[in-house]
Write a protein that holds these residues in place. Sequence first.
Motif, PDB file in Angstrom:
ATOM      1  N   HIS A   1     -39.222 -41.700  69.819  1.00 38.09           N
ATOM      2  CA  HIS A   1     -39.424 -40.680  68.809  1.00 38.09           C
ATOM      3  C   HIS A   1     -39.894 -39.322  69.129  1.00 38.09           C
ATOM      4  O   HIS A   1     -39.929 -39.340  70.080  1.00 38.09           O
ATOM      5  CB  HIS A   1     -40.733 -41.274  67.654  1.00 38.09           C
ATOM      6  CG  HIS A   1     -41.955 -41.416  68.527  1.00 38.09           C
ATOM      7  ND1 HIS A   1     -42.440 -42.561  69.028  1.00 38.09           N
ATOM      8  CD2 HIS A   1     -43.135 -40.355  68.479  1.00 38.09           C
ATOM      9  CE1 HIS A   1     -43.573 -42.373  69.629  1.00 38.09           C
ATOM     10  NE2 HIS A   1     -43.920 -41.081  69.279  1.00 38.09           N
ATOM     11  N   HIS A   2     -40.057 -38.227  68.329  1.00 36.95           N
ATOM     12  CA  HIS A   2     -40.282 -36.817  68.647  1.00 36.95           C
ATOM     13  C   HIS A   2     -41.203 -36.308  67.883  1.00 36.95           C
ATOM     14  O   HIS A   2     -41.735 -36.648  67.067  1.00 36.95           O
ATOM     15  CB  HIS A   2     -38.864 -36.145  68.354  1.00 36.95           C
ATOM     16  CG  HIS A   2     -37.750 -36.511  68.997  1.00 36.95           C
ATOM     17  ND1 HIS A   2     -36.627 -37.756  68.655  1.00 36.95           N
ATOM     18  CD2 HIS A   2     -36.898 -36.288  70.321  1.00 36.95           C
ATOM     19  CE1 HIS A   2     -35.849 -37.590  69.494  1.00 36.95           C
ATOM     20  NE2 HIS A   2     -35.939 -36.926  70.398  1.00 36.95           N
TER      21      HIS A   2
ATOM     22  N   VAL B   1     -41.401 -23.201  68.359  1.00 36.06           N
ATOM     23  CA  VAL B   1     -41.518 -24.591  68.387  1.00 36.06           C
ATOM     24  C   VAL B   1     -40.880 -25.276  69.747  1.00 36.06           C
ATOM     25  O   VAL B   1     -40.241 -24.671  70.317  1.00 36.06           O
ATOM     26  CB  VAL B   1     -40.902 -25.029  67.051  1.00 36.06           C
ATOM     27  CG1 VAL B   1     -39.399 -24.828  67.201  1.00 36.06           C
ATOM     28  CG2 VAL B   1     -41.260 -26.565  67.144  1.00 36.06           C
ATOM     29  N   ASP B   2     -41.681 -26.169  70.246  1.00 41.77           N
ATOM     30  CA  ASP B   2     -41.123 -27.050  71.339  1.00 41.77           C
ATOM     31  C   ASP B   2     -41.051 -28.559  70.703  1.00 41.77           C
ATOM     32  O   ASP B   2     -42.254 -28.896  70.022  1.00 41.77           O
ATOM     33  CB  ASP B   2     -42.088 -26.689  72.518  1.00 41.77           C
ATOM     34  CG  ASP B   2     -41.364 -27.207  73.931  1.00 41.77           C
ATOM     35  OD1 ASP B   2     -40.294 -26.958  73.854  1.00 41.77           O
ATOM     36  OD2 ASP B   2     -42.032 -28.016  74.481  1.00 41.77           O
ATOM     37  N   THR B   3     -40.207 -29.399  71.490  1.00 43.28           N
ATOM     38  CA  THR B   3     -40.028 -30.612  71.235  1.00 43.28           C
ATOM     39  C   THR B   3     -40.216 -31.483  72.247  1.00 43.28           C
ATOM     40  O   THR B   3     -39.524 -31.064  73.441  1.00 43.28           O
ATOM     41  CB  THR B   3     -38.658 -30.928  70.185  1.00 43.28           C
ATOM     42  OG1 THR B   3     -38.611 -30.104  69.190  1.00 43.28           O
ATOM     43  CG2 THR B   3     -38.653 -32.237  70.085  1.00 43.28           C
ATOM     44  N   ALA B   4     -40.979 -32.563  72.188  1.00 44.89           N
ATOM     45  CA  ALA B   4     -40.816 -33.782  73.402  1.00 44.89           C
ATOM     46  C   ALA B   4     -40.352 -34.929  72.674  1.00 44.89           C
ATOM     47  O   ALA B   4     -40.636 -35.481  71.445  1.00 44.89           O
ATOM     48  CB  ALA B   4     -42.398 -33.950  73.787  1.00 44.89           C
ATOM     49  N   ALA B   5     -39.864 -35.738  73.770  1.00 43.19           N
ATOM     50  CA  ALA B   5     -39.223 -37.120  73.221  1.00 43.19           C
ATOM     51  C   ALA B   5     -40.248 -38.240  74.105  1.00 43.19           C
ATOM     52  O   ALA B   5     -40.084 -38.010  75.055  1.00 43.19           O
ATOM     53  CB  ALA B   5     -37.876 -37.313  73.560  1.00 43.19           C
TER      54      ALA B   5
ATOM     55  N   ILE C   1     -41.487 -40.215  79.105  1.00 43.70           N
ATOM     56  CA  ILE C   1     -41.681 -38.984  78.045  1.00 43.70           C
ATOM     57  C   ILE C   1     -40.885 -38.108  78.626  1.00 43.70           C
ATOM     58  O   ILE C   1     -40.911 -37.565  79.833  1.00 43.70           O
ATOM     59  CB  ILE C   1     -43.301 -38.693  78.133  1.00 43.70           C
ATOM     60  CG1 ILE C   1     -44.102 -39.664  77.380  1.00 43.70           C
ATOM     61  CG2 ILE C   1     -43.466 -37.243  77.605  1.00 43.70           C
ATOM     62  CD1 ILE C   1     -45.627 -39.343  77.552  1.00 43.70           C
ATOM     63  N   GLN C   2     -40.083 -37.321  77.754  1.00 44.44           N
ATOM     64  CA  GLN C   2     -39.405 -36.366  78.204  1.00 44.44           C
ATOM     65  C   GLN C   2     -39.739 -34.892  77.277  1.00 44.44           C
ATOM     66  O   GLN C   2     -39.729 -34.930  76.156  1.00 44.44           O
ATOM     67  CB  GLN C   2     -37.858 -36.235  77.836  1.00 44.44           C
ATOM     68  CG  GLN C   2     -37.049 -37.581  78.683  1.00 44.44           C
ATOM     69  CD  GLN C   2     -35.825 -37.908  77.958  1.00 44.44           C
ATOM     70  OE1 GLN C   2     -35.865 -38.475  76.789  1.00 44.44           O
ATOM     71  NE2 GLN C   2     -34.931 -37.617  78.788  1.00 44.44           N
TER      72      GLN C   2
ATOM     73  N   THR D   1     -47.203 -29.600  74.862  1.00 40.36           N
ATOM     74  CA  THR D   1     -46.569 -29.891  73.383  1.00 40.36           C
ATOM     75  C   THR D   1     -46.795 -31.117  72.650  1.00 40.36           C
ATOM     76  O   THR D   1     -47.302 -31.119  71.467  1.00 40.36           O
ATOM     77  CB  THR D   1     -45.113 -29.850  73.685  1.00 40.36           C
ATOM     78  OG1 THR D   1     -44.574 -28.339  74.285  1.00 40.36           O
ATOM     79  CG2 THR D   1     -44.222 -30.297  72.379  1.00 40.36           C
ATOM     80  N   ILE D   2     -47.012 -32.080  73.361  1.00 37.60           N
ATOM     81  CA  ILE D   2     -47.623 -33.378  72.923  1.00 37.60           C
ATOM     82  C   ILE D   2     -48.857 -33.496  72.386  1.00 37.60           C
ATOM     83  O   ILE D   2     -49.289 -34.081  71.648  1.00 37.60           O
ATOM     84  CB  ILE D   2     -47.292 -34.579  74.024  1.00 37.60           C
ATOM     85  CG1 ILE D   2     -45.744 -34.887  74.369  1.00 37.60           C
ATOM     86  CG2 ILE D   2     -48.001 -35.975  73.600  1.00 37.60           C
ATOM     87  CD1 ILE D   2     -45.548 -35.641  75.767  1.00 37.60           C
ATOM     88  N   LEU D   3     -49.686 -32.620  73.154  1.00 36.93           N
ATOM     89  CA  LEU D   3     -51.106 -32.726  72.900  1.00 36.93           C
ATOM     90  C   LEU D   3     -51.381 -31.582  71.888  1.00 36.93           C
ATOM     91  O   LEU D   3     -52.272 -31.724  70.714  1.00 36.93           O
ATOM     92  CB  LEU D   3     -52.002 -31.847  73.883  1.00 36.93           C
ATOM     93  CG  LEU D   3     -52.203 -32.691  75.222  1.00 36.93           C
ATOM     94  CD1 LEU D   3     -52.936 -32.087  76.068  1.00 36.93           C
ATOM     95  CD2 LEU D   3     -52.570 -34.298  74.673  1.00 36.93           C
TER      96      LEU D   3
END
Length: 202
Positions: free
Chosen positions: A110-111, A129-133, A175-176, A181-183
């Motif tokens: 998921h993202h 905005v930034d995105t992590a997978a 994690i990519q 960003t995830i935090l």
Amino acid sequence: MSQGFQRQPLILASASAARRALMAGVGLTVELHPADLDEEAIRQAHADLSPARQAVQLAEAKARAVSEVHPGVLVLGGDQILEDDGAVVSKADDLAAVADRLRGFRGRSHHLHSGAALARDGQIVWSAVDTAALTVRDFSDAWLETYLAAEGPALTSVVGGYRLEGPGAQLFRRIQGDYFTILGLPLWAVLDALRDQGVIDR
């Protein structure tokens, strides 16, 4: 204000403990003034946008609203949206719902989209905005029970049912993307923008 490398005051328009900790961790002093907004209504008003753009819209709304009542001060707003197979996922109501959600994530990706915005006097001066997978491993039901017991009801306060800075890190196989960003903030972009705005030294 002149303390270390911070030259101007900064307001954080968020109640997020993770965002607050990120700012403190990089040596920035922030005033906390969480935005009092109907986030779901804002999200629905922008339902035609991608989840990533919705995160930006929410971050901008928070920054703008708080900056209107704190004239002259730069305000940082942030928001994070979890996208699962194209759908926006909201926070779970209880631990049973967290368990169901995590079982649904099991063995899949998921993202997380983290949006941020800076506003002054009600005007947006920057946003990104930034995105992590994140790929969840095929964990056992026994492990899930142990995890839920260890973390408890606090898991309902985080949209994915996990904190990467805690035992939730064990959920993942891969994690990519950027850890910050995830935090909850695209931190590198935020720091660049704060330099551009003269809040911190270049």
